[in-house]
Design a protein around this motif. Structure first.
Motif, short mmCIF file in Angstrom:
data_model
loop_
_atom_site.label_atom_id
_atom_site.label_comp_id
_atom_site.label_asym_id
_atom_site.label_seq_id
_atom_site.Cartn_x
_atom_site.Cartn_y
_atom_site.Cartn_z
N LYS A 129 0.85 -1.19 0.00
CA LYS A 129 0.00 0.00 0.00
C LYS A 129 0.88 1.24 0.00
CE LYS A 129 -3.58 2.43 2.66
NZ LYS A 129 -4.44 2.41 3.87
N LEU A 130 0.78 2.04 -1.04
CA LEU A 130 1.57 3.26 -1.14
C LEU A 130 0.86 4.38 -0.40
CD1 LEU A 130 2.65 3.15 -4.90
CD2 LEU A 130 3.75 2.11 -2.91
N VAL A 131 1.60 5.06 0.47
CA VAL A 131 1.03 6.16 1.25
C VAL A 131 1.84 7.42 1.00
CG1 VAL A 131 0.48 7.00 3.56
CG2 VAL A 131 0.26 4.56 3.04
N ALA A 132 1.18 8.50 0.63
CA ALA A 132 1.85 9.78 0.39
C ALA A 132 1.34 10.82 1.36
CB ALA A 132 1.62 10.23 -1.05
N VAL A 134 0.78 14.71 2.63
CA VAL A 134 0.54 16.00 1.99
C VAL A 134 1.58 16.99 2.50
CG1 VAL A 134 -1.09 17.87 1.61
CG2 VAL A 134 -1.92 15.51 1.83
N GLU A 135 2.53 17.33 1.63
CA GLU A 135 3.60 18.26 2.01
C GLU A 135 3.12 19.71 1.82
OE1 GLU A 135 6.23 17.17 3.33
OE2 GLU A 135 6.22 15.04 2.80
N ASP A 136 3.82 20.62 2.52
CA ASP A 136 3.45 22.04 2.44
C ASP A 136 3.57 22.57 1.02
OD1 ASP A 136 2.94 22.06 5.14
OD2 ASP A 136 4.88 22.93 5.71
N ASP A 137 4.60 22.10 0.28
CA ASP A 137 4.77 22.63 -1.08
C ASP A 137 3.62 22.22 -1.99
OD1 ASP A 137 5.41 19.97 -1.20
OD2 ASP A 137 7.14 20.21 -2.52
N ALA A 138 2.99 21.06 -1.69
CA ALA A 138 1.84 20.63 -2.49
C ALA A 138 0.64 21.54 -2.22
CB ALA A 138 1.48 19.18 -2.17
N VAL A 139 0.49 21.94 -0.96
CA VAL A 139 -0.58 22.88 -0.61
C VAL A 139 -0.34 24.22 -1.28
CG1 VAL A 139 -1.76 24.09 1.26
CG2 VAL A 139 -1.03 21.72 1.58
N ASP A 140 0.93 24.67 -1.24
CA ASP A 140 1.27 25.96 -1.88
C ASP A 140 1.01 25.91 -3.38
OD1 ASP A 140 2.03 26.95 0.58
OD2 ASP A 140 4.17 26.52 0.30
N GLU A 141 1.34 24.78 -4.00
CA GLU A 141 1.11 24.63 -5.44
C GLU A 141 -0.38 24.68 -5.75
OE1 GLU A 141 1.78 21.34 -9.03
OE2 GLU A 141 2.75 21.06 -7.08
N ALA A 142 -1.19 24.00 -4.95
CA ALA A 142 -2.64 24.00 -5.14
C ALA A 142 -3.20 25.40 -4.94
CB ALA A 142 -3.30 23.02 -4.18
N LEU A 143 -2.63 26.13 -3.97
CA LEU A 143 -3.07 27.50 -3.69
C LEU A 143 -2.74 28.41 -4.87
CD1 LEU A 143 -4.44 29.06 -1.41
CD2 LEU A 143 -2.17 29.58 -0.50
N ALA A 144 -1.53 28.23 -5.44
CA ALA A 144 -1.12 29.03 -6.60
C ALA A 144 -2.03 28.75 -7.80
CB ALA A 144 0.33 28.74 -6.95
N ASN A 145 -2.38 27.47 -8.00
CA ASN A 145 -3.28 27.11 -9.11
C ASN A 145 -4.67 27.71 -8.91
OD1 ASN A 145 -1.30 25.58 -10.37
ND2 ASN A 145 -1.93 23.68 -9.37
N LEU A 146 -5.10 27.76 -7.64
CA LEU A 146 -6.39 28.34 -7.34
C LEU A 146 -6.39 29.83 -7.64
CD1 LEU A 146 -9.05 27.21 -6.15
CD2 LEU A 146 -8.30 28.06 -3.92
N ALA A 147 -5.28 30.50 -7.27
CA ALA A 147 -5.16 31.94 -7.54
C ALA A 147 -5.13 32.19 -9.05
CB ALA A 147 -3.90 32.49 -6.88
N GLU A 148 -4.45 31.31 -9.78
CA GLU A 148 -4.37 31.45 -11.23
C GLU A 148 -5.74 31.30 -11.88
OE1 GLU A 148 -2.24 32.22 -14.70
OE2 GLU A 148 -1.42 32.13 -12.67
N ALA A 277 -5.39 15.36 0.65
CA ALA A 277 -5.30 14.10 1.40
C ALA A 277 -6.32 13.09 0.86
CB ALA A 277 -5.53 14.35 2.88
N ALA A 278 -7.52 13.58 0.54
CA ALA A 278 -8.55 12.69 -0.02
C ALA A 278 -8.13 12.19 -1.40
CB ALA A 278 -9.88 13.44 -0.11
N GLU A 279 -7.51 13.05 -2.22
CA GLU A 279 -7.04 12.64 -3.54
C GLU A 279 -5.95 11.59 -3.42
OE1 GLU A 279 -5.80 16.05 -5.69
OE2 GLU A 279 -7.81 16.95 -5.80
N TYR A 280 -5.01 11.81 -2.50
CA TYR A 280 -3.92 10.84 -2.29
C TYR A 280 -4.49 9.50 -1.81
CZ TYR A 280 -0.59 14.77 -2.49
OH TYR A 280 0.15 15.87 -2.88
N ALA A 281 -5.46 9.58 -0.90
CA ALA A 281 -6.06 8.34 -0.37
C ALA A 281 -6.77 7.58 -1.48
CB ALA A 281 -7.03 8.67 0.76
N GLY A 282 -7.45 8.31 -2.37
CA GLY A 282 -8.12 7.65 -3.49
C GLY A 282 -7.14 6.98 -4.43
N LYS A 430 4.33 12.20 -3.67
CA LYS A 430 3.13 12.29 -4.50
C LYS A 430 3.47 11.97 -5.95
CE LYS A 430 3.36 17.19 -5.79
NZ LYS A 430 2.61 18.45 -5.93
N GLU A 431 4.72 12.28 -6.37
CA GLU A 431 5.14 11.97 -7.75
C GLU A 431 5.20 10.47 -7.97
OE1 GLU A 431 6.22 16.04 -6.75
OE2 GLU A 431 6.73 14.14 -5.77
#
Length: 443
Positions: A129-132, A134-148, A277-282, A430-431
């Motif tokens: 079972k692969l477990v990833a 959620v790192e801070d940089d992933a949150v920052d990346e998602a936040l940047a995409n949301l702003a974009e 976290a939900a996406e990683y779990a899925g 996550k990669e």
């Protein structure tokens, strides 16, 4: 009723069932006797019509029904006695083209029996079972995409040429054959170049315009345009450019958070972390399920019904052919012959499908009415405005219900099995988790 075996090779079974003329006659009499109390005929009280008269009047009409019931009863008794479970509806053929009343009824029955399936030794199976995290940089990346995605537009310096992705504010007037048409004019219209929200070719011709420009844009309406009177016609739009603005990503601050219903930036980050976290779990669940199926494929072996494998291979070949030939919408093409690769994949799918079905049945795994209702509701949401029509269709279509139920049942059986096997967790990036998903798609 006499049942004679005619074939027993692997899972293929063949039998000849004989219903004697006397047995058929007795079955007809039985049905007539059962109906007699309700029969009313001129000259007789209700329920007192003589059997001979009943047989003369209704014998022929109930004979086919009696014949069918007799054969069905013989098959049911046969399956109870042998323990056979047919993989599909048995093929039943009546023998003798010139059958007449008074003759024995002889039918041939053929089917493929489901194999005996034993559950694997779960304790001997290990599933990764692969477990990833959620790192801070992933949150920052998602936040940047949301702003974009919530970008604003700032006016470019006067004289700047519009680029793809810029927003131009325009007045326009469209004409066909020199005459303006309804819906072909607007003022202060904000158009993002490259959004493909206008007629094909319209936006491309505005790349390079500047504030204050006037330009004639020549286009042709698509042949299947929604307004039939404009379909396929050439048009000229006179466009006045009032402003050119460039996209600017929204600033990442509390104001951005409020646009998405959050109190502040920290709350928005928390929501994004939960979503990731939900996406990683899925994704982890998907890979774990695949690893379990791989382990089961190697752990169990039993004979497969040839017709099921053949049908599955044909379906795989047909589906993949259409994916490679997306321009072909219909099915009036030449027959697609399955390859060895298609057959191998079909054998895996049939084996695992039979195994999961057997395990689910033996261990009383069920899908509740509530789970079905939730699944139907989720699918109905894919058809906005047509939810009721979708509900009505599903409720009246057993095949559609089964297509919704099948993956729910499969997932519940997988959950049952994962509780019994050894699950080894492995922390990955996550990669790496994404690559595991991509590797599955390529197989």
């Amino acid at each position: 009723m006499q049942v004679t075996e005619t074939q027993n090779e692997g899972l293929k079974r063949g039998y000849e069932i004989t219903m004697t003329a006397a047995e058929l006659a007795a079955k007809v009499d039985e049905k007539l006797e059962a109906a007699r109390p309700e029969v009313q005929m001129k000259g007789f009280r209700k329920g007192k019509v003589p059997m001979a008269l009943l047989k003369k009047q209704f014998g022929q009409s109930v004979m086919g029904e009696a014949m069918q019931e007799g054969i069905d009863d013989a098959l049911k008794a046969h399956f109870e006695e042998t323990g056979d479970r047919p993989a599909a509806q048995p093929n039943v053929q009546m023998k003798g083209e010139n059958w007449k009343e008074g003759d024995d009824v002889v039918v041939s029955v053929s089917y493929e029996a489901l194999p005996e399936i034993n559950e694997p030794s779960y304790g001997d199976l290990t599933v990764e079972k692969l477990v990833a995290e959620v790192e801070d940089d992933a949150v920052d990346e998602a936040l940047a995409n949301l702003a974009e995605s919530t970008q604003n537009f700032e006016k470019r310096r006067k004289g700047s040429k519009a680029k793809d992705g810029d927003q131009v504010t325009i007045d326009f007037l469209g004409k066909v054959d020199g005459e303006a048409f309804e819906g072909g004019a607007a003022e202060d219209y904000p158009l993002v170049l490259g959004s493909n929200s206008f007629i094909p070719g319209f936006e491309d011709q505005l790349v390079g315009v500047k504030e204050g420009d006037e330009k004639d844009v020549e286009v042709t309406f698509p042949e299947e345009y929604q307004a039939a009177h404009l379909a396929g016609k050439a048009a000229v739009f006179t466009v006045n450019v009032k402003q050119v603005a460039e996209p600017k990503a929204a600033e990442i601050n509390d104001e951005l958070a409020t646009k998405f219903g959050m109190d502040d930036l920290d709350a928005l980050k928390g929501q994004l972390r939960e979503r990731l976290a939900a996406e990683y779990a899925g994704a982890s669940r998907t890979v774990t399920k695949r690893n379990l199926l791989d382990a089961l494929d190697g752990a169990v072996s039993f004979e497969l019904p040839p017709s099921m494998v053949e049908a599955e291979a044909g379906q795989i070949a047909h589906q993949l052919w259409h994916e490679e030939n997306p321009d072909v919408q219909g099915h009036d093409h030449e027959k697609i012959e399955p390859t060895d690769e298609h057959n191998a994949l079909a054998e895996r799918r049939v084996k695992l499908g039979l195994l999961l079905a057997e395990v689910g049945q033996k261990n009383e795994v069920t899908v509740s009415d509530q789970e079905m209702q939730q699944a139907v509701f989720r699918q109905a949401q894919q058809y906005p405005g047509q939810e009721k029509a979708f509900f009505d269709f599903v409720q009246s279509n057993q095949q559609a219900l089964q297509q919704i139920r099948a993956p729910l049942f499969e997932d519940k059986v997988v959950d049952y099995m994962l509780e019994l096997v050894k699950v080894e967790e492995k922390t990955v990036s996550k990669e790496d988790l994404q690559k595991a998903i991509e590797d599955m798609d390529e197989e």
